[in-house]
Design a protein around this motif. Structure first.
Motif, PDB file in Angstrom:
ATOM      1  N   HIS A 102       2.444  -3.149  -1.431  1.00 37.51           N
ATOM      2  CA  HIS A 102       1.279  -3.198  -2.316  1.00 37.51           C
ATOM      3  C   HIS A 102       0.433  -1.942  -2.125  1.00 37.51           C
ATOM      4  O   HIS A 102       0.800  -1.035  -1.375  1.00 37.51           O
ATOM      5  CB  HIS A 102       0.468  -4.461  -2.025  1.00 37.51           C
ATOM      6  CG  HIS A 102       1.235  -5.726  -2.299  1.00 37.51           C
ATOM      7  ND1 HIS A 102       1.650  -6.084  -3.556  1.00 37.51           N
ATOM      8  CD2 HIS A 102       1.678  -6.708  -1.465  1.00 37.51           C
ATOM      9  CE1 HIS A 102       2.309  -7.240  -3.501  1.00 37.51           C
ATOM     10  NE2 HIS A 102       2.335  -7.637  -2.235  1.00 37.51           N
ATOM     11  N   ARG A 103      -0.705  -1.896  -2.792  1.00 45.92           N
ATOM     12  CA  ARG A 103      -1.541  -0.704  -2.711  1.00 45.92           C
ATOM     13  C   ARG A 103      -1.950  -0.421  -1.262  1.00 45.92           C
ATOM     14  O   ARG A 103      -2.132  -1.319  -0.445  1.00 45.92           O
ATOM     15  CB  ARG A 103      -2.753  -0.848  -3.610  1.00 45.92           C
ATOM     16  CG  ARG A 103      -3.609  -2.077  -3.335  1.00 45.92           C
ATOM     17  CD  ARG A 103      -4.609  -2.302  -4.469  1.00 45.92           C
ATOM     18  NE  ARG A 103      -5.253  -3.596  -4.356  1.00 45.92           N
ATOM     19  CZ  ARG A 103      -6.411  -3.814  -3.733  1.00 45.92           C
ATOM     20  NH1 ARG A 103      -7.045  -2.811  -3.153  1.00 45.92           N
ATOM     21  NH2 ARG A 103      -6.935  -5.025  -3.680  1.00 45.92           N
ATOM     22  N   MET A 104      -2.062   0.854  -0.970  1.00 43.26           N
ATOM     23  CA  MET A 104      -2.297   1.294   0.410  1.00 43.26           C
ATOM     24  C   MET A 104      -3.603   0.766   0.984  1.00 43.26           C
ATOM     25  O   MET A 104      -3.700   0.485   2.187  1.00 43.26           O
ATOM     26  CB  MET A 104      -2.270   2.820   0.465  1.00 43.26           C
ATOM     27  CG  MET A 104      -0.896   3.407   0.247  1.00 43.26           C
ATOM     28  SD  MET A 104      -0.928   5.211   0.124  1.00 43.26           S
ATOM     29  CE  MET A 104      -1.590   5.450  -1.531  1.00 43.26           C
ATOM     30  N   GLY A 105      -4.607   0.606   0.132  1.00 43.37           N
ATOM     31  CA  GLY A 105      -5.922   0.212   0.626  1.00 43.37           C
ATOM     32  C   GLY A 105      -5.962  -1.141   1.298  1.00 43.37           C
ATOM     33  O   GLY A 105      -6.875  -1.416   2.080  1.00 43.37           O
ATOM     34  N   VAL A 106      -4.984  -2.005   0.995  1.00 41.28           N
ATOM     35  CA  VAL A 106      -4.976  -3.337   1.619  1.00 41.28           C
ATOM     36  C   VAL A 106      -3.736  -3.547   2.483  1.00 41.28           C
ATOM     37  O   VAL A 106      -3.486  -4.659   2.930  1.00 41.28           O
ATOM     38  CB  VAL A 106      -5.049  -4.447   0.545  1.00 41.28           C
ATOM     39  CG1 VAL A 106      -6.361  -4.386  -0.218  1.00 41.28           C
ATOM     40  CG2 VAL A 106      -3.864  -4.348  -0.421  1.00 41.28           C
ATOM     41  N   SER A 107      -2.960  -2.466   2.714  1.00 45.73           N
ATOM     42  CA  SER A 107      -1.695  -2.625   3.436  1.00 45.73           C
ATOM     43  C   SER A 107      -1.738  -2.053   4.843  1.00 45.73           C
ATOM     44  O   SER A 107      -1.199  -2.651   5.781  1.00 45.73           O
ATOM     45  CB  SER A 107      -0.553  -1.957   2.654  1.00 45.73           C
ATOM     46  OG  SER A 107      -0.388  -2.566   1.401  1.00 45.73           O
TER      47      SER A 107
END
Length: 572
Positions: A102-107
């Motif tokens: 998923h998107r880097m900001g939450v991974s």
């Protein structure tokens, strides 16, 4: 300048590396790659389970020498790859795992609130040779080069590239990605030096009773002809390891069966042993009573992987090199010196073959005497071998089914006998057969599997039906984890956890679009196999074998298998 998505950059990188097949399932995070595959003549093969996709890549590599890619969707799809990836690491199978995220900001890092949030790089770390993320569009081609360099460095193996969805969807100028072919950034295979070749030739030329042991690496390196030529020149025993069955066919005039008394005699009496493409693991029983006194024996070991050298036997000479190149160099050097077979070498070969044949016939006694109406697995494998011969590719799976198949199937052509003899993973046979047939569509592929092993990936036969891949799977069905029963009966007088119940594998096959056959008498088997072959469909033969017969593998082989697990047995 044309803009292209990150997915198309990935597809271009795969094509430049010679990747022709991707195994896996679609998801939004990976779709830009999947949408680009067809443009680069890369085939997507959807699977029922991600781990089976890795086993398909394994079968394709073992049959062709070509690497493939597999896909893991975020979270569970990626985790499902791990059993196959661990197997590939143990088996030396080059495969690229593209794990979407998923998107880097939450991974990285992912808080507890993140859907499917996990550190997939950390999860894969013990299973792959190398793993890394692509966090910027501009680094896709660079990271792919890092991955493929490590995939082929030394012994091949699996690698991982982690890709967040935004990178897959991002666009940029196609000229901003430096996509290179392998020759432009990867070194050639390591080669033995002239001094090493000369030193190995010195040892073999001076040997009175040389012996050659050929491992899986001989088959993978395409060195089958070179190892046979060297054995013929020296007039010596040529012994394949268990995993290296396809390295040396039993029809070779220098062949000696390594798991019996003939192989033990040859190794014990040898003054020089050349081990090519094998780490000499536990399956090859590198105990002194099977290999001789290491103090009086000289050992040459050639392997492409440095960590395989000198693991279980003390060395006289270790050579990290491409096996084919090294053997070719040794042959040329010995030819230039006019080296010929010694009388002692030919005598040892003759005696080892005689001992081996006597041992084999002694072990075969109960099999030859079997006269019950029920099916002995050895008899069934004999029929399968007669029908398909040595032109087929065989994938074998399961416990005792694999033991019988190893001993009884016909001599193997190179890259034509596949089993899992390092990790021992069950369930690889069916998907490995599918991958083999994809890689070599003009050859028949037959999977021999136990009913325990078949249960892991039987649904991949539906993948074969959907994709039009004709493989024939023979399930040796007894409704039991039969290999586990002897120990339980010996130590406890009963079994526990081994009963599976009766399963009609043929009916399952018909329900998922395959041809099915049920066989419970040996005279039914050949016609059933012929009908399967003529059906034009992937097929499953439910073969009702005798459980007592299956448990009764030859006593000497059973003792050797016990030693693999427990070490040398007193008085054995």
């Amino acid at each position: 300048m044309t803009d292209i998505t990150g997915g198309e950059v990935f597809a271009r990188c795969l094509a430049s590396e010679g990747i022709e097949h991707v195994f896996g399932l679609p998801s939004p995070e990976i779709d830009p790659l999947l949408a680009s595959l067809e443009d680069y003549n890369i085939r997507l093969v959807p699977v029922r389970h991600e781990s089976a996709g890795v086993h398909m890549a394994e079968g394709l590599y073992k049959s062709t020498g070509k690497a493939s890619a597999v896909i893991g969707n975020p979270g569970p799809g990626t985790v499902n790859l791990l059993p196959g990836i661990f197997t590939a690491r143990h088996e030396g199978v080059p495969v690229l795992a593209i794990t979407s995220q998923h998107r880097m900001g939450v991974s990285y890092p992912s808080p507890p609130s993140t859907f499917q949030g996990q550190d997939q790089l950390e999860a894969f770390r013990p299973a792959v040779k190398w793993g890394g993320p692509v966090f910027e569009w501009g680094r896709i081609a660079e990271v792919m080069r890092l991955a493929f360099r490590e995939m082929w460095n030394g012994r091949p193996g699996p690698v991982q590239v982690e890709v967040p969805a935004p990178v897959m969807y991002e666009t940029g100028g196609e000229k901003d990605q430096l996509i290179l072919g392998p020759d432009a950034y990867r070194p050639s295979l390591p080669k033995a030096s002239a001094a090493q070749i000369a030193a190995a030739a010195d040892l073999l030329a001076d040997a009175k009773r040389p012996v050659i042991v050929a491992g899986t690496g001989v088959d993978r390196a395409g060195a089958n002809a070179e190892v046979a030529e060297l054995a013929e020149m020296l007039g010596c025993p040529l012994i394949p390891t268990q995993a290296g069955r396809a390295s040396v066919p039993s029809t070779n005039p220098n062949y000696v069966f390594g798991f019996g008394d003939g192989g033990g005699q040859a190794r014990r009496e040898a003054d020089v042993i050349l081990v090519a493409g094998s780490r000499l693991g536990n399956l090859d029983l590198p105990y002194d009573k099977y290999w001789g006194d290491p103090e009086s024996q000289k050992l040459i070991q050639i392997d492409i992987e440095p960590t395989h050298i000198g693991v279980t036997r003390p060395l006289t000479m270790g050579m990290v090199a491409d096996v084919r190149d090294a053997l070719d160099g040794i042959v040329a050097e010995l030819l230039s010196r006019g080296v010929a077979a010694s009388a002692e070498a030919r005598d040892l070969l003759e005696r080892a073959q005689s001992t081996g044949e006597s041992w084999r016939m002694g072990q075969a006694g109960p099999i030859l005497e079997w006269d019950k109406e029920t099916i002995h697995p050895a008899h069934a494998i004999g029929v399968i071998g007669e029908i398909f011969g040595d032109e087929a590719i065989y994938t074998v799976d399961g416990g005792l089914t694999a033991v019988w198949s190893y001993s009884i199937l016909p001599p193997s052509r190179p890259r034509s006998y596949h089993s899992i003899l390092e990790l021992g993973m069950l369930g690889t046979g069916i998907p490995s057969a599918i991958g083999s047939r994809i890689g070599v569509p003009d050859r028949e592929v037959v999977c021999l599997t136990g009913d325990g092993a078949a249960g892991f990936n039987i649904m991949e036969m539906q993948s074969a039906a959907r994709e039009g891949i004709q493989v024939i799977t023979v399930v040796f069905a007894e409704g039991s984890w039969t290999m586990e029963e002897p120990n339980e009966l010996t130590n406890y007088g009963r079994t526990f956890g081994t009963d599976q119940g009766e399963i009609r594998w043929d009916q399952i096959a018909e329900g998922i679009g395959c041809h099915g056959e049920y066989v419970d008498r040996i005279d039914q088997l050949a016609p059933a196999l012929s009908r399967a072959r003529e059906s034009g469909k992937p097929s499953v033969i439910c073969l009702r074998t005798d459980r007592d017969a299956n448990r009764s593998i030859p006593a000497a082989m059973a003792a050797r298998w016990k030693e693999i697990q427990a070490g040398p047995q007193p008085g054995a």
